[in-house]
Design a protein around this motif. Structure first.
Motif, PDB file in Angstrom:
ATOM      1  N   ALA A  31       0.029  35.870   5.220  1.00  0.00           N
ATOM      2  CA  ALA A  31       0.296  37.236   5.679  1.00  0.00           C
ATOM      3  C   ALA A  31       0.580  37.880   4.312  1.00  0.00           C
ATOM      4  O   ALA A  31       0.050  39.067   4.239  1.00  0.00           O
ATOM      5  N   ASN A  33      -0.968  37.346   1.749  1.00  0.00           N
ATOM      6  CA  ASN A  33      -2.174  37.729   0.931  1.00  0.00           C
ATOM      7  C   ASN A  33      -2.971  38.873   1.781  1.00  0.00           C
ATOM      8  O   ASN A  33      -3.514  39.685   1.044  1.00  0.00           O
ATOM      9  N   GLU A  34      -2.810  38.858   2.917  1.00  0.00           N
ATOM     10  CA  GLU A  34      -3.608  39.837   3.925  1.00  0.00           C
ATOM     11  C   GLU A  34      -3.034  41.078   3.633  1.00  0.00           C
ATOM     12  O   GLU A  34      -3.710  42.095   3.475  1.00  0.00           O
ATOM     13  N   PHE A  35      -1.634  41.260   3.710  1.00  0.00           N
ATOM     14  CA  PHE A  35      -0.957  42.405   3.358  1.00  0.00           C
ATOM     15  C   PHE A  35      -1.151  43.324   2.140  1.00  0.00           C
ATOM     16  O   PHE A  35      -1.382  44.366   1.867  1.00  0.00           O
ATOM     17  N   SER A  37      -3.779  42.247  -0.013  1.00  0.00           N
ATOM     18  CA  SER A  37      -5.042  42.967  -0.187  1.00  0.00           C
ATOM     19  C   SER A  37      -5.799  44.029   0.609  1.00  0.00           C
ATOM     20  O   SER A  37      -6.294  44.747  -0.101  1.00  0.00           O
ATOM     21  N   ASN A  38      -5.102  44.013   1.610  1.00  0.00           N
ATOM     22  CA  ASN A  38      -5.760  45.053   2.812  1.00  0.00           C
ATOM     23  C   ASN A  38      -4.817  46.247   2.952  1.00  0.00           C
ATOM     24  O   ASN A  38      -5.416  47.264   3.604  1.00  0.00           O
ATOM     25  N   TYR A  40      -1.085  47.318   4.982  1.00  0.00           N
ATOM     26  CA  TYR A  40      -0.522  47.122   6.201  1.00  0.00           C
ATOM     27  C   TYR A  40      -1.566  47.555   7.302  1.00  0.00           C
ATOM     28  O   TYR A  40      -1.761  46.892   8.327  1.00  0.00           O
ATOM     29  N   THR A  43      -4.553  45.385   7.854  1.00  0.00           N
ATOM     30  CA  THR A  43      -4.393  43.835   8.215  1.00  0.00           C
ATOM     31  C   THR A  43      -4.303  43.533   9.782  1.00  0.00           C
ATOM     32  O   THR A  43      -3.543  44.442  10.382  1.00  0.00           O
ATOM     33  N   SER A  44      -4.786  42.506  10.223  1.00  0.00           N
ATOM     34  CA  SER A  44      -4.713  42.231  11.783  1.00  0.00           C
ATOM     35  C   SER A  44      -4.010  41.115  11.780  1.00  0.00           C
ATOM     36  O   SER A  44      -4.155  39.952  10.994  1.00  0.00           O
ATOM     37  N   ASP A  47      -6.253  38.173  12.287  1.00  0.00           N
ATOM     38  CA  ASP A  47      -6.737  37.515  11.251  1.00  0.00           C
ATOM     39  C   ASP A  47      -5.940  36.479  10.654  1.00  0.00           C
ATOM     40  O   ASP A  47      -6.148  35.391  10.240  1.00  0.00           O
ATOM     41  N   ILE A  48      -4.534  36.943  10.392  1.00  0.00           N
ATOM     42  CA  ILE A  48      -3.490  36.387   9.892  1.00  0.00           C
ATOM     43  C   ILE A  48      -3.414  34.766  10.878  1.00  0.00           C
ATOM     44  O   ILE A  48      -3.352  33.656  10.166  1.00  0.00           O
ATOM     45  N   LYS A  66       2.997  42.702  14.392  1.00  0.00           N
ATOM     46  CA  LYS A  66       2.707  42.787  13.058  1.00  0.00           C
ATOM     47  C   LYS A  66       3.688  43.407  12.086  1.00  0.00           C
ATOM     48  O   LYS A  66       3.932  42.885  11.196  1.00  0.00           O
TER      49      LYS A  66
END
Length: 223
Positions: A31, A33-35, A37-38, A40, A43-44, A47-48, A66
């Motif tokens: 989570a 890494n995703e938040f 990088s992308n 809020y 971010t899906s 995907d997490i 989320k």
């Protein structure tokens, strides 16, 4: 991997506490890494879930949304920084030593936890104001109290100007610490730092930090 301890947190469900430590850290690692990088919005949670190798059903058994997952990370990252600042305050000789150590701690935190800093920067935007409201009872409570008390004590000891409003001074100091912290985790603020200070001066970061400390103290020292 950034390890975050989830405790006293209203944003996750009890089932998250009951799962294994390995699974908790995996979910948080992905989570973060995703938040970071992308952002809020992009971010899906699906995907997490997929990248953490857990079902979407399991994810929703841990977090209602989320938004709750995001807030869990922000909430605990903020208290991680506050813990560092408390340790600095408790191990400082006086306000002068403490301010110097806080400036250094701001840089080190940004370098050690760049992703958490990007997430924190994201929530400060107007686009996420509807989310940050949910943190209003906790967000940025400890640091103001710490700085207010630090300045008040220094006033009582006659080390700084007694005419200083400790709340205003604390607000200004915190803004300096925060902007300096962002300058080591955000490309935009990194470039901004170079524009103002000059890339050559950044080769001597100790001298830069000394100048920041001197600037703060010049506004506070009793004349």
């Amino acid at each position: 991997m950034v390890e975050i301890e989830i405790k006293n947190n209203k944003f996750h469900k009890d089932t998250f506490d009951k799962t294994t430590e390995e699974r908790r850290q995996k979910v948080l690692e992905v989570a973060i890494n995703e938040f970071a990088s992308n952002g809020y919005a992009a971010t899906s949670i699906n995907d997490i879930s997929r990248k953490a190798n857990i079902s979407i059903g399991a994810m929703y058994s841990y977090f209602a949304s989320k938004e709750d997952l995001f807030l869990s990370i922000v909430n605990n990252a903020y208290f991680l920084m506050d813990k560092i600042l408390k340790d600095v305050e408790e191990n400082s000789r006086d306000i002068f030593d403490c301010i110097e150590k806080m400036v250094v701690a701001s840089r080190k935190f940004a370098i050690e936890y760049p992703q958490l800093n990007r997430i924190y920067l994201d929530i400060t935007t107007q686009a996420l104001s509807h989310i940050s409201i949910r943190l209003s009872d906790k967000l940025e409570i400890i640091t103001p109290q710490l700085l207010n008390n630090l300045i008040k004590k220094a006033k009582d000891e006659g080390k700084v100007n007694v005419d200083i409003d400790e709340k205003v001074a604390a607000y200004c100091m915190d803004n300096i610490f925060t902007m300096y912290q962002f300058s080591f985790s955000s490309d935009y603020y990194k470039e901004r730092l170079k524009i103002y200070i000059g890339e050559d001066k950044l080769n001597d970061i100790a001298e830069v930090e000394k100048s920041i400390v001197n600037f703060i103290l010049a506004a506070m020292i009793k004349k």
